[in-house]
Write a protein that holds these residues in place. Structure first.
Motif, PDB file in Angstrom:
ATOM      1  N   ASN A 298      53.914  30.206  10.717  1.00  0.00           N
ATOM      2  CA  ASN A 298      54.854  30.532  11.782  1.00  0.00           C
ATOM      3  C   ASN A 298      56.289  30.406  11.312  1.00  0.00           C
ATOM      4  O   ASN A 298      56.564  29.887  10.226  1.00  0.00           O
ATOM      5  N   GLY A 299      57.203  30.843  12.166  1.00  0.00           N
ATOM      6  CA  GLY A 299      58.609  30.755  11.870  1.00  0.00           C
ATOM      7  C   GLY A 299      59.167  29.368  12.140  1.00  0.00           C
ATOM      8  O   GLY A 299      58.462  28.476  12.632  1.00  0.00           O
ATOM      9  N   PRO A 300      60.462  29.167  11.819  1.00  0.00           N
ATOM     10  CA  PRO A 300      61.080  27.841  12.017  1.00  0.00           C
ATOM     11  C   PRO A 300      60.973  27.338  13.450  1.00  0.00           C
ATOM     12  O   PRO A 300      60.768  26.141  13.679  1.00  0.00           O
TER      13      PRO A 300
ATOM     14  N   LEU B  21      62.454  24.489   7.124  1.00  0.00           N
ATOM     15  CA  LEU B  21      63.189  25.093   6.020  1.00  0.00           C
ATOM     16  C   LEU B  21      62.277  25.979   5.175  1.00  0.00           C
ATOM     17  O   LEU B  21      62.644  27.107   4.800  1.00  0.00           O
ATOM     18  N   ALA B  22      61.077  25.461   4.854  1.00  0.00           N
ATOM     19  CA  ALA B  22      60.137  26.264   4.062  1.00  0.00           C
ATOM     20  C   ALA B  22      59.732  27.533   4.802  1.00  0.00           C
ATOM     21  O   ALA B  22      59.589  28.608   4.192  1.00  0.00           O
ATOM     22  N   SER B  23      59.568  27.442   6.122  1.00  0.00           N
ATOM     23  CA  SER B  23      59.205  28.620   6.909  1.00  0.00           C
ATOM     24  C   SER B  23      60.319  29.654   6.888  1.00  0.00           C
ATOM     25  O   SER B  23      60.063  30.863   6.782  1.00  0.00           O
ATOM     26  N   ALA B  24      61.587  29.183   6.966  1.00  0.00           N
ATOM     27  CA  ALA B  24      62.711  30.111   6.923  1.00  0.00           C
ATOM     28  C   ALA B  24      62.779  30.817   5.576  1.00  0.00           C
ATOM     29  O   ALA B  24      63.009  32.034   5.501  1.00  0.00           O
ATOM     30  N   LEU B  25      62.561  30.064   4.483  1.00  0.00           N
ATOM     31  CA  LEU B  25      62.588  30.673   3.150  1.00  0.00           C
ATOM     32  C   LEU B  25      61.435  31.652   2.976  1.00  0.00           C
ATOM     33  O   LEU B  25      61.592  32.716   2.362  1.00  0.00           O
TER      34      LEU B  25
ATOM     35  N   GLY C 141      59.957  33.377   5.346  1.00  0.00           N
ATOM     36  CA  GLY C 141      60.283  34.578   6.107  1.00  0.00           C
ATOM     37  C   GLY C 141      61.267  35.474   5.379  1.00  0.00           C
ATOM     38  O   GLY C 141      61.150  36.704   5.406  1.00  0.00           O
ATOM     39  N   ARG C 142      62.231  34.845   4.699  1.00  0.00           N
ATOM     40  CA  ARG C 142      63.202  35.630   3.946  1.00  0.00           C
ATOM     41  C   ARG C 142      62.527  36.366   2.801  1.00  0.00           C
ATOM     42  O   ARG C 142      62.799  37.549   2.555  1.00  0.00           O
ATOM     43  N   ARG C 143      61.626  35.681   2.086  1.00  0.00           N
ATOM     44  CA  ARG C 143      60.909  36.341   0.988  1.00  0.00           C
ATOM     45  C   ARG C 143      60.042  37.479   1.507  1.00  0.00           C
ATOM     46  O   ARG C 143      59.927  38.525   0.857  1.00  0.00           O
ATOM     47  N   GLU C 144      59.427  37.282   2.663  1.00  0.00           N
ATOM     48  CA  GLU C 144      58.588  38.335   3.220  1.00  0.00           C
ATOM     49  C   GLU C 144      59.418  39.560   3.590  1.00  0.00           C
ATOM     50  O   GLU C 144      58.974  40.698   3.421  1.00  0.00           O
ATOM     51  N   ARG C 145      60.622  39.343   4.108  1.00  0.00           N
ATOM     52  CA  ARG C 145      61.477  40.484   4.438  1.00  0.00           C
ATOM     53  C   ARG C 145      61.915  41.231   3.187  1.00  0.00           C
ATOM     54  O   ARG C 145      61.974  42.465   3.169  1.00  0.00           O
ATOM     55  N   VAL C 146      62.223  40.459   2.128  1.00  0.00           N
ATOM     56  CA  VAL C 146      62.587  41.102   0.865  1.00  0.00           C
ATOM     57  C   VAL C 146      61.415  41.899   0.312  1.00  0.00           C
ATOM     58  O   VAL C 146      61.565  43.031  -0.164  1.00  0.00           O
TER      59      VAL C 146
END
Length: 388
Positions: free
Chosen positions: A40-42, A86-90, A92-97
């Protein structure tokens, strides 16, 4: 609210209440926000962590936890929750990239390997392509089919190597082919244009195996094989034939090693006949026993009048043969001359009345071309299909 992490937190709390074991189970509440961080997300992680902290504080107070034990448990829950958010936010960012990269790869695939319609001129066409590189959509195998003023022309090839360098060379070959196929009335001139372009751009160890096919008139195909795997001819009567080259030519980019140019050959191609072109990633695929994939046998097993059905069955069996993942790029392109009565586009040259004899194309400078039919290896693997 994440369902599974919440159930874990509630379950641990119930175990603690029912077991009455004091603070023994409460540190396990950190498993909830830790699991939420991976799924899940943050915001979801913070929700699960807050629930775990509230339950932990409530149960700890009811059980009269000694001294610093409860603050230590709650501090651990807060730390795990913040780290998980924090890990969830990172993540999510990698998944968007990654999603952006995949969209670019898909656009590159459509630019390099343009989709081929099911019907092109007098042909029905089916294509299957699988790239070996993880998460890749394109690789070193290439194919293209274009209608031109000189008839339908197509190319299937395999670039030495994998990854982005192979994709770059594949894009170069396809670009030159699409341009030359329109400009050059002679199929050998198309191959020569590709060779000259590669000679200027390839490294000393690079080359491309390819087979170029043209349909200048009804009843025949022109074939130029440059070090590529021989295609399979599936006749309307159900006979599978390996179309061997009379005079094998070196791969594109290695012309400097020989003095002789590639040979253009004539292949009789009647209504209902099919031609399967493929890359070595198909025939060199091995199973756990290190056995190669028997392409001709499997094509014969699934031969029918529907190219899409044949390639779907062969592709599925190929993946099953290798255990689900190919270790090399693999491309399959099946061309079928539509039967009389099926809707067809006008051919560039009409067949002569009473049949479509095999002729030597004009402008060859007296080059001898022997019909390929007289020097192919016939694999009559399903004689019962004769007369189908």
């Amino acid at each position: 609210m994440p369902v599974a992490p919440v159930l874990i937190v509630v379950g641990i709390a119930l175990v603690d209440v029912i077991g009455g074991s004091g603070m023994f189970w409460l540190p396990l509440l950190a498993a909830g926000p830790a699991l939420a961080a991976s799924t899940n997300g943050p915001r979801g992680v913070l929700c699960v962590g807050s629930l775990a902290a509230v339950l932990g504080a409530t149960l700890g107070a009811q059980e009269a936890a000694p001294g610093r034990e409860l603050p230590a448990v709650l501090s651990a829950l807060v730390a795990v929750t913040l780290a998980g958010a924090l890990a969830s936010a990172l993540r999510g960012r990698r998944e968007r990239v990654l999603a952006a990269v995949r969209s670019v790869a898909e656009a590159a695939q459509h630019a390099v390997l343009k989709p081929i319609p099911e019907t092109v001129g007098p042909f029905r066409v089916a294509v299957r392509y699988s790239a070996a590189a993880a998460e890749a959509r394109i690789g070193g195998d290439l194919y293209a089919l274009v209608p031109t003023p000189h008839g339908v022309r197509l190319i299937v090839g395999d670039v030495r190597g994998k990854g982005l360098p192979a994709v770059e060379i594949a894009a170069l070959v396809l670009g030159v082919f699409r341009e030359a196929a329109y400009d050059e009335p002679d199929l050998l001139a198309v191959v020569a244009r590709i060779e000259r372009s590669l000679a200027r751009n390839l490294g000393p160890d690079d080359f491309v195996t390819a087979i170029v096919v043209g349909h200048p008139r009804a009843g025949q195909l022109e074939v130029v094989n440059c070090g590529h795997a021989p295609p399979l001819l599936i006749t309307a009567s159900g006979v599978v034939t390996v179309v061997e080259a009379t005079r094998p030519a070196p791969p594109l980019g290695l012309r400097v090693l020989v003095d002789e140019p590639p040979c253009l050959e004539i292949l009789p191609f009647a209504y209902g006949d099919q031609l399967l072109l493929y890359t070595d990633g198909v025939i060199e695929a091995r199973d756990r026993a290190r056995e190669f994939y028997p392409l001709a046998e499997r094509v014969a097993r699934h031969a029918s009048g529907d190219p899409e059905h044949i390639l779907s069955a062969v592709h599925d069996e190929l993946l099953a043969h290798v255990g689900g993942r190919l270790h090399d790029d693999a491309a399959l392109l099946l061309l079928r001359m539509q039967d009389v009565g099926e809707p067809v586009a006008p051919a560039s040259d009409e067949a002569e009345e009473g049949g479509a004899p095999v002729r030597e194309p004009e402008g060859r400078g007296g080059r001898e071309s022997v019909p390929v039919e007289s020097r192919t290896r016939s694999l009559d693997l399903f004689p019962s299909a004769a007369g189908r």
